[in-house]
Structures are given as C-alpha cells and as structure tokens.
Enzyme design. Structure first.
Site, PDB file in Angstrom:
ATOM      1  N   ARG A 131       0.858  -1.181   0.000  1.00 35.07           N
ATOM      2  CA  ARG A 131       0.000   0.000   0.000  1.00 35.07           C
ATOM      3  C   ARG A 131       0.895   1.232   0.000  1.00 35.07           C
ATOM      4  O   ARG A 131       2.050   1.153   0.421  1.00 35.07           O
ATOM      5  CB  ARG A 131      -0.912   0.038   1.226  1.00 35.07           C
ATOM      6  N   ASP A 183     -12.201   8.006  10.471  1.00 33.71           N
ATOM      7  CA  ASP A 183     -10.936   8.284  11.159  1.00 33.71           C
ATOM      8  C   ASP A 183     -10.435   9.686  10.838  1.00 33.71           C
ATOM      9  O   ASP A 183      -9.834  10.353  11.692  1.00 33.71           O
ATOM     10  CB  ASP A 183      -9.878   7.236  10.815  1.00 33.71           C
ATOM     11  N   ARG A 211      -3.904  -5.824   2.069  1.00 35.67           N
ATOM     12  CA  ARG A 211      -4.327  -7.219   2.030  1.00 35.67           C
ATOM     13  C   ARG A 211      -4.376  -7.726   0.594  1.00 35.67           C
ATOM     14  O   ARG A 211      -4.865  -7.033  -0.307  1.00 35.67           O
ATOM     15  CB  ARG A 211      -5.698  -7.372   2.685  1.00 35.67           C
ATOM     16  N   HIS A 216      -9.423  -4.730   2.625  1.00 39.52           N
ATOM     17  CA  HIS A 216      -9.161  -3.645   3.582  1.00 39.52           C
ATOM     18  C   HIS A 216     -10.306  -2.652   3.551  1.00 39.52           C
ATOM     19  O   HIS A 216     -10.797  -2.276   2.485  1.00 39.52           O
ATOM     20  CB  HIS A 216      -7.843  -2.938   3.246  1.00 39.52           C
TER      21      HIS A 216
END
Length: 399
Positions: A131, A183, A211, A216
C-alpha cells in the site's frame, strides 16, 4: 494491591483479520516498552474466520494484560474502536488496525515523545506494505507543531498516539454513521483540540499492510460514501475554525484527497447517470466551501477542475480530465519578466469559456519547475524587507 495505570492502551478492532492478525499481535508482544506499561483491548466484530479465537489464545500467553471483547458485527471500524476506547485506562490510546503492525520501538518512542513535549497527539512515521501511505509529512521529526504549520492534515488515519484525557474531556468518539472517512473526522478534531502535536519521521512506527484479498476497509464502499466523508470533514472544519487563511489551509485536504479524485480520469469511466449524481453531490459542497483562498493553494490543474465543476461547465471538465489522463504537459507562458507563469491547460484565454487567468497562474511552489521563472516581484521583496525589519527590532541593542 494497587495496579499502576498503563502508559498506553492499544485498541484493536478486528473483523475477518486472519492471517494478518498473527503478525499484528506479534508486533504488540515484541514492543520494547515495558509490557507492564501496556494494555491491549481487542474487539472482535463478529468474525467467522477464527479471529476471535486467536485473540483469546493470544490473551492467554501475552506478556501484557489483554482484554478480548466479542460482539455482533457492527458494519464498520467505528463501533469496535468506540467500544475499545470506552474500556481504555491508559494515559494514552493507540488505535491499531488488525491488518497492520507496529515498529518494535513504536510505543516506547511515541510515549516518550508525548511526555517530553507535553503534546496531545504523536504522529509516527508510516511505511506501506503493498500500500502507499501519505509521504509529504516525513521530511523531518518535529517536537511540537500543529495542523496549520505542517503537512499532518494529509495523514488523518486513526493510527496515532492520543492523550486519553484529551479524548475524554471533549467526549470524542468515532462517528458510527460514516462508512468511510470516520478516522479523518476523529483525527482532525484531535489535531484542532490538541495542545501540540509531535511528528516522528526518523523511525517507522507503523506498517500499513495491503491485504492480498483486497478486503481492507478503506478500499470498500461506493463513491457516494466519499462525498459523505468530505461533507462531514468540511462541516467539522467550518464549525471549529473561523473563516480565513487557517480554515482555507485545512479545506485543501478534503478537496484534494476526497473530491478531486472523483472528477479526474475516473470521471471518464462513469456513466452519464453517475456523473450527474456526482455533480449533484458536489454542488452544495463547492457553494459553501470553495473560495479563492482554497483555490490558490491547489496546483493549476486541480484548481481548474474545481473551477469548472463549481461553474457547472461539465463538458469542459471532461476535456480537462482527458488531458490529465493522457498525462499531457501544458505549455508554460512567462510574463512580467518571468515573474508570472501561466500553465496553458485547456481553455486558457478562451473567450467562450471565460475562465480568469488567475485559474492558470502557477503559485511559486509549482512555477519553480519552469525554466526562466524568476521568483519575486515588488510584493515579494517588500515582504522580505518587512521581515528583516521585524527581526532587527527583536535584536537587543549592543553597547
């Protein structure tokens, strides 16, 4: 016997996290911070792949106290994080995703940094594994900064060290009505309320793992959820920061990270119905929050796309999106003896389009890459003179 308060509560929300959970928990067990100063609160959010069982097995052998909570699936990461936060007793809280892992010295370094500087949030360096995390903030470590004078506004994931007293004082929780971007909302509020933020750039505190199965949470959800996220973040910024340059600085983040990707090359792949819906979703956000102060902080092609979107010039927006997709380089026009650089993206000085030259005017950070650009001008030199005068006034006179 009185049990000492732990320094940090590690909150792990886990859903269908195997086998990534194994490395995640090992990274917690391997921390150089004294295990007696750590507590782990792990919330299994209705997993069916053995996640809950593995958490309980880990709790039985871990070097630090581990509380495992098993609940029905809540549908997103906010619920488990809120449950864990409600059980936390540490001076600090760290939110760890079950797919990811910590650097071995992460908690020790972050707790020490917060104690040393008295800061309420510590942002530790992040590296990606399959990522790509944000990069612009890792130039150097900073003992004390804030969200206005650094690039931390571009790292709004929850994987930070937060002073728990800050969170409890303001009743902060993750918004369970959001399916993505929850978040970002939480972390931006923490930045704005914090008495200082510490940035650790010289040690990798967090490994963000992609992943292989593509499950994810940040990769899921349709485009409409992205607009929900942008709307919530823009509303928070507008509520907490008065109009002016500081608000404009922060508004750059939802425009660049959340809205702009919806109106670039991706737009060319959308059907007409989806495009119309995106235009409808964007219109009130631009009407309320798009202004010259935000615009001047974007790169020219970003500014141009938002200008066309705000002006409902949708066909021209599609052409600019095609220009960007083709990775074509615009010609540069230098005027005022090289002190102004215009980047000739589509419709530059097109009478029918009527787009102001200011949309195409490159700010110095972008213009510096153009041969022949001369940074300065009367205003620039006057600002330098004024800064020098102010410095001289602060220097005590010598005898």
């Amino acid at each position: 016997m009185t049990v000492a308060q732990p320094d940090v509560s590690v909150v792990i929300g886990a859903y269908e996290a195997m086998p990534y959970l194994v490395a995640c928990l090992e990274s917690v067990a391997s921390q150089t911070l004294d295990p007696a100063r750590i507590e782990v609160i792990a919330v299994d959010d209705g997993s069916t792949d053995g996640t809950g069982e593995y958490l309980e097995e880990f709790a039985a052998r871990a070097p630090m106290p581990v509380t495992v909570i098993r609940q029905d699936n809540s549908g997103g990461p906010s619920g488990p994080r809120n449950v864990g936060l409600g059980k936390a007793a540490g001076r600090y809280v760290f939110f760890l995703d079950a797919d990811d892992r910590l650097g071995t010295e992460a908690l020790e370094r972050m707790v020490a940094a917060a104690d040393r500087n008295g800061t309420d949030v510590v942002v530790g360096r992040v590296e990606g594994v399959n990522r790509k995390p944000p990069q612009s903030m890792w130039g150097r470590s900073i003992e004390r900064t804030d969200v206005y004078s650094s690039n931390i506004k571009f790292t709004l994931s929850a994987q930070k060290l937060f002073r728990r007293e800050l969170l409890t004082r303001h009743g902060m929780r993750f918004d369970e009505s959001l399916w993505t971007g929850e978040d970002a909302l939480f972390t931006m509020e923490a930045y704005l309320r914090a008495d200082g933020v510490t940035l650790i750039a010289d040690y990798t505190c967090y490994y963000l793992v992609g992943r292989e199965d593509g499950k994810h949470v940040t990769r899921s959800g349709g485009y409409a959820l992205r607009f929900d996220s942008a709307r919530a973040l823009m509303r928070l910024i507008a509520e907490m920061v008065p109009p002016g340059p500081r608000r404009d600085v922060l508004m750059v983040r939802p425009f660049v990270v959340t809205l702009l990707p919806q109106f670039g090359p991706k737009l060319l792949k959308d059907g007409e119905k989806v495009r119309r819906h995106k235009y409808e979703l964007a219109a009130p956000l631009l009407a309320e929050h798009w202004n010259e102060g935000v615009a001047q902080r974007l790169r020219v092609e970003e500014r141009l796309r938002m200008h066309l979107l705000a002006g409902r010039q949708y066909e021209r927006l599609l052409e600019v999106a095609g220009f960007v997709k083709a990775k074509r380089e615009p010609a540069a026009l230098l005027e005022k003896k090289g002190r102004r650089v215009y980047l000739e993206y589509p419709y530059f000085r097109d009478a029918d389009a009527g787009i102001p030259d200011s949309v195409y005017l490159a700010e110095p950070r972008e213009a510096r890459g153009v041969p022949g650009f001369r940074e300065g001008g009367t205003d620039y030199f006057m600002r330098r003179v004024l800064r020098k005068v102010r410095r001289m006034r602060r220097v005590p006179a010598t005898r």
